[in-house]
Structure formats: structure tokens, C-alpha cells
Scaffold this active site. Sequence first.
Site, PDB file in Angstrom:
ATOM      1  CB  CYS A   1      -0.921   0.119   1.210  1.00 55.70           C
ATOM      2  SG  CYS A   1      -1.971  -1.300   1.459  1.00 55.70           S
TER       3      CYS A   1
ATOM      4  NE  ARG B   1       4.417   2.021  -0.500  1.00 56.08           N
ATOM      5  CZ  ARG B   1       5.519   1.629   0.121  1.00 56.08           C
ATOM      6  NH1 ARG B   1       6.689   1.903  -0.418  1.00 56.08           N
ATOM      7  NH2 ARG B   1       5.466   0.989   1.252  1.00 56.08           N
TER       8      ARG B   1
ATOM      9  CD1 TRP C   1      -0.450  -5.914  -3.824  1.00 56.27           C
ATOM     10  CD2 TRP C   1      -0.106  -6.657  -1.742  1.00 56.27           C
ATOM     11  NE1 TRP C   1      -0.037  -7.221  -3.905  1.00 56.27           N
ATOM     12  CE2 TRP C   1       0.174  -7.703  -2.656  1.00 56.27           C
ATOM     13  CE3 TRP C   1       0.031  -6.905  -0.387  1.00 56.27           C
ATOM     14  CZ2 TRP C   1       0.593  -8.960  -2.236  1.00 56.27           C
ATOM     15  CZ3 TRP C   1       0.444  -8.161   0.024  1.00 56.27           C
ATOM     16  CH2 TRP C   1       0.725  -9.165  -0.905  1.00 56.27           C
TER      17      TRP C   1
ATOM     18  CG  ASN D   1       2.192   0.284   3.920  1.00 55.15           C
ATOM     19  OD1 ASN D   1       1.877  -0.859   3.611  1.00 55.15           O
ATOM     20  ND2 ASN D   1       3.431   0.722   3.836  1.00 55.15           N
ATOM     21  N   GLY D   2       0.387  -1.653   6.132  1.00 60.11           N
ATOM     22  CA  GLY D   2       0.940  -2.605   7.096  1.00 60.11           C
ATOM     23  C   GLY D   2      -0.115  -3.621   7.496  1.00 60.11           C
TER      24      GLY D   2
ATOM     25  CD  GLU E   1      16.548 -10.688 -12.304  1.00 61.88           C
ATOM     26  OE1 GLU E   1      16.248 -11.458 -11.381  1.00 61.88           O
ATOM     27  OE2 GLU E   1      15.994  -9.594 -12.471  1.00 61.88           O
TER      28      GLU E   1
ATOM     29  CE  LYS F   1      12.686  -8.909 -13.492  1.00 65.34           C
ATOM     30  NZ  LYS F   1      13.566  -8.742 -12.378  1.00 65.34           N
TER      31      LYS F   1
ATOM     32  CD  GLU G   1       9.221  -9.987 -11.919  1.00 60.85           C
ATOM     33  OE1 GLU G   1       8.720  -9.938 -10.798  1.00 60.85           O
ATOM     34  OE2 GLU G   1      10.365  -9.563 -12.176  1.00 60.85           O
TER      35      GLU G   1
ATOM     36  CG  HIS H   1      21.189 -34.358 -13.642  1.00 61.76           C
ATOM     37  ND1 HIS H   1      21.776 -35.607 -13.602  1.00 61.76           N
ATOM     38  CD2 HIS H   1      22.221 -33.487 -13.801  1.00 61.76           C
ATOM     39  CE1 HIS H   1      23.088 -35.492 -13.705  1.00 61.76           C
ATOM     40  NE2 HIS H   1      23.376 -34.211 -13.834  1.00 61.76           N
TER      41      HIS H   1
ATOM     42  CE  LYS I   1      10.642  -1.568  -7.507  1.00 59.86           C
ATOM     43  NZ  LYS I   1      11.232  -2.412  -8.550  1.00 59.86           N
TER      44      LYS I   1
END
Length: 613
Positions: free
Chosen positions: A2, A28, A75, A107-108, A485, A489, A492, A508, A608
Amino acid sequence: MCGIFGCVSKKGNVAPLIHAALKRLEYRGYDSVGEATIHEGKIQIKKDQGKIDDVHRMLNLDDLSGSIGVGHTRWATHGAPRPLGLPSWTNAHPHTDCNSEIAVVHNGIIDNFLELKAELENLGHEFRSKTDTEVIPHLIEENLKKGATVVEAVRDTVKRLDGSYAIAVLTSHVPERIICARNESPLVLGIGEEAVYCASDIPAFLPLTNKTVILENGELAVIQADRYEIRKIDDWKRVLREPEVIEWTAEMAEKQGYPHFMLKEIHEQPTCLRNTLRPQDLYLDLIATFLDRAGEVFLVAAGTSYHSCLAASYMFSDLAFLATHPVIASEFVEQQGMAVNINSTILAVSQSGETSDTLAAVDHARNHAATILGLTNVVGSTLTRVSRVYTVQQSGPEIGVAATKTFTSQLSVLAQLALRVAKLRGKVGHRQIEELEEKITQIPDIVEKTIERNDERAQRIAKKYKDSKVFFFLGRGISSATALEGRLKLMEIAYVPSIAYPAGESKHGPISLVEPGFPVVFICPRDETHKTIIGNIMEMKARGASIISVIEEGDEDIKNLSDEYFEVPGRLPEPLTPIAFVAPLQLLAYYTAVQRGCNPDMPRNLAKSVTVK
Ligand code: F6R
């Protein structure tokens, strides 16, 4: 997660300003949005679920009067963005008390909200939402009933909260003040000529002021249009803290003509890498000394920052003969917790400095007397406060949810650290060290050319493979971190299921997935793994895979085996290769997302700063 924002201005309506600030905080979280102002002594609110632009189209967020207000972009943690059987705005912030005289953005996560809610319901409070946040305005209301002033009521409320919070409280009882407080979640003040702001993050008010005051955990601030006052929540002592001037310009936080922040940030990498080379000698040397003397070193991080740590473990081994353990932060306590002691050193890497998993690992290590070192992009973040020594990566704000420029900046700082440890240990000759130092200074130019040369190619390759069901990313040695990485990318932001392995592992198991036309991306610097990786490419070709390689310019051997290739100009020593070789993979992911109609800046279900465990 948030984003919260608050503003007290000497004049004018602040709603458009809050709206613009929330847009800058949208990275956020973007499940719902809301604003509250005070007009003619009454709180007015507009809020609903959905992204800011959609809610604005529906409600016109600018159409609220008043020179004081708060805003929130969410969020969701407690209470679905779209609750079943309830109005769609129910769980959106701000949340209010029974009389709609107190509006709170938060936020939290309030861990003890269920017991507080039960207590308040017993006292007759009616709850409208399913959120943990709503207990806050009701608790403030209850404290006011007991005769507390508004500021005391907020202080006594936050004292009862377990968990994390950054809150901004707007109330018609004191219509010229916002009261804000923080514990664990970030909160900063912006000090303008004609207004004072509070926000989750500096970019929110950057176009309005570059003077900022960072609030610490356990502090409460009262802001008015021309002043601010900070106190410690525990002992109510006054805190005198002058504003700092932030060098980020408002322009830096905008898209600068690029269609998406992510593309802008990919292109910013050469500049950011140059910034990492600006001397931070004192801190780097201190960190290097701690690493050199450590009994054992754990490199702890999440997501992309973990990939930096993985690459760093090769750098430290290769350059400094230092064994390190890269550990995924959320696994740290279970995997290494009992092994941590006074001889352990933790190098925690976190762009935001606020990632809950990383901070929890750090917390555990601190409790076991370990030494905490930090690498972050955000000065004033929690990580900077809990680290014995920290250094900053100087990437500037990264708005795109997917980390790009912050990854390569981290790698550059970590490589410099590895070199400093190498010097301390005296195991690498001066000549070699000098050559490596020289190479590090060339990296920004190499990355610049890599991006320029591969942009169009990435667009074409993305178009060709955009409908592939699965992608493989393979590399050997340090390039296995680059492969991970590249895969993260693509997965996501373009939602293409992808797999990454050290190339030697593919036989394997994973190779059984390969069918004709299956795209396999090989990361192939001309290092010690070069010969072996040719063998791995042959294995894949024999099964009909489509080979997309990232090669050093002029590597005809691998070019001839590839269906498509990206070229990196210039020879880099192995430990430095990820910094340049990842750039084409970032571009590939970006253009694949665009081709598939996904918004690369706001991948679904992600935010983020991940400030929940
Ligand atoms: C991926 C990404 C995330 C972050 C992770 C850690 O593109 O951005 O995986 O790397 O959430 O974040 P920080 O570095 O802020 O701790």
C-alpha cells in the site's frame, strides 16, 4: 504494502494533488484507491476498488474540496478488494469511525486486530469493512470519548497495535492537522513552502518538494501547513529533526517519454551503473573488512536481489577466495537459523530495504549476535537502520514493479566489494585487480551498447516466440544466476511459464520437457564454461529446441548453432558478465509482455515492496 499520502496546505483544494501523488505511489499496490478531505468541518470521502485511473473515471477523485486530505492506494492483505455481497468500496481506505469524523489510511498489518475488533464491538462500535485497519479509527474514537486530545488519542491507539503500520489520520476534530505514525512500514514527511506532506515514499511528493524528513519506527508526527512536530510514541519525548534535501528530481520519477517505467529503467542502467562507481570508499571498505574477518558469510535476499546474491557468491569465491552462502530470505531462519552466531556475518541485499522476509532474517541474525551489513537503494529504509554498516546502490527510484536497474546496480556494488575483499586477502595479483577495476569502469558503456544494439532484435524475437507455452533459461557458472533472473523477468511480467537451471542440471530431469520448437535461452559469455555450454546447446538442438543465445560479440561458434542471438560488445571477465548479459533478457521479457498485451509496470498479484511475510 500500500501507499499512503497526506497533505495539509495553506490554500487551495488538495484533492488533485493527492490523486497525482497516489499515481506516483501506485507501484506499491493497485487493488483499490481512496481519498478523504475536510470541507466545511466535515470529512468527505471518495473510494472504490480498482486501479486509480479506473476509479478516477468513475468517481472523479479531483472533485473533493478542502485544503487538507489523505489518500491511499492498496495492496490487499485483510479483506478482498472486491468483497462478496458487499459494496465494492467496502475494503478500500480511508476507513472511518462510527460518526465519520476520523478517517485513517494505513500501510501494514495489525496482527491483533481480531481481539481489538471484538473489544470494540462489545463497546457498540459498528464495523463496515473486513480490514484490520478499521480498528484504528474506532480505537481513536474510543480514546476521544475518554477525554484524550486527538494527538493523545492517536498515540494511545498505536500503543495498542501489534504489527506493522504507517498511518495518516484525518479528523474533523482538528481540521488543520494530520497525525501520522509508523512502526515497521515506511513513512516520510515532505516539507514544502506552502504545505507539508506525509507519504510512504519520497517520489509521492517529489514534484512538490525535495525537502524530506524520515520518520523512525515508534515515532508520531503532527503536520500542519507550516510546521511539523515529531515525538517518540513510548516516552513522548520531542524529536528535533531537520529536513534533508533529496537529490532525486521529479523528472527522475517520471517516464521521460518511454511507454513504460520498466523500459525507461532498463535504459537508465548505464547511468545508474556510473553512479555505483562514485566513491563510497569508506563504507565499501568497512563492509569488505567485516566480510574478510567473518567466520561465515550469508548473503540474504528475496527475488531479484537473491539472484544478485547468487551471482555475488561466485564473485566472492572467484575474486576473493571467500566462501559465502546465498540464502533466500524467507528460508533463512529454517535453513540456517541455528547455525548463526556471533561469528556470522549477514550481508542483506534489498532494493527497497523494506522486504519483510529479508528484515525477518536480519532480525533473527541480530538476535543471534551476528553482524548485519546492508546493501539497499533506499536511504532511511529499515535495512539501513538495522545494519551495522550499509551502503547504497544509487539507482534512484525504481517505479516498474520488476527490478531491472536495481539488479545491475546491486551486481556492480557487489563486484566492487568482492574486489576489495580480494585486495585485503592479497591472494590476487595487483595487475589482475587493476585490470578488473578498469573493466568495472567500462561496464556502463558496455551495457549502453548492449541495450542499443539489442532493442530491435528483442522486439523481433519477442514477437516470434510470444505464444510459446514454456521457456527454458540455461547458463553455467555465474551465468546460472543470469539465467534465473532472465526467467523471473519473463515469468513475472509476461506470464510465460519458464524454467531456469544451471545448464549441467538440465539433463537430470528438465530436458524431458523439450519438444521441437521449444525456446531455450542460453547465456554464453566466453568464459571457462564456454566449451561445455556448447555441448549443452547441442543436446537441446538434437531434440529440436529453438536456441536463443546471449553471446559475446563475434562468437561465431555459438552464433552458428543459434536460431536467434543477442550480442554483448566487449570482453568481460567472468564475474562481471551478468551485469551486461542480463540486459537482453530484460528487453526480451519487456517486449514479450507488451506483445502479449500485459502491462509490464504492473504485473498482476505483485507489488514493489513486499512488506508482508
Ligand atoms: C522481481 C522483483 C522482486 C524483488 C523482491 C525483493 O523483479 O522486483 O523479486 O526483487 O521482492 O525486493 P527488495 O530488493 O526490495 O528486497
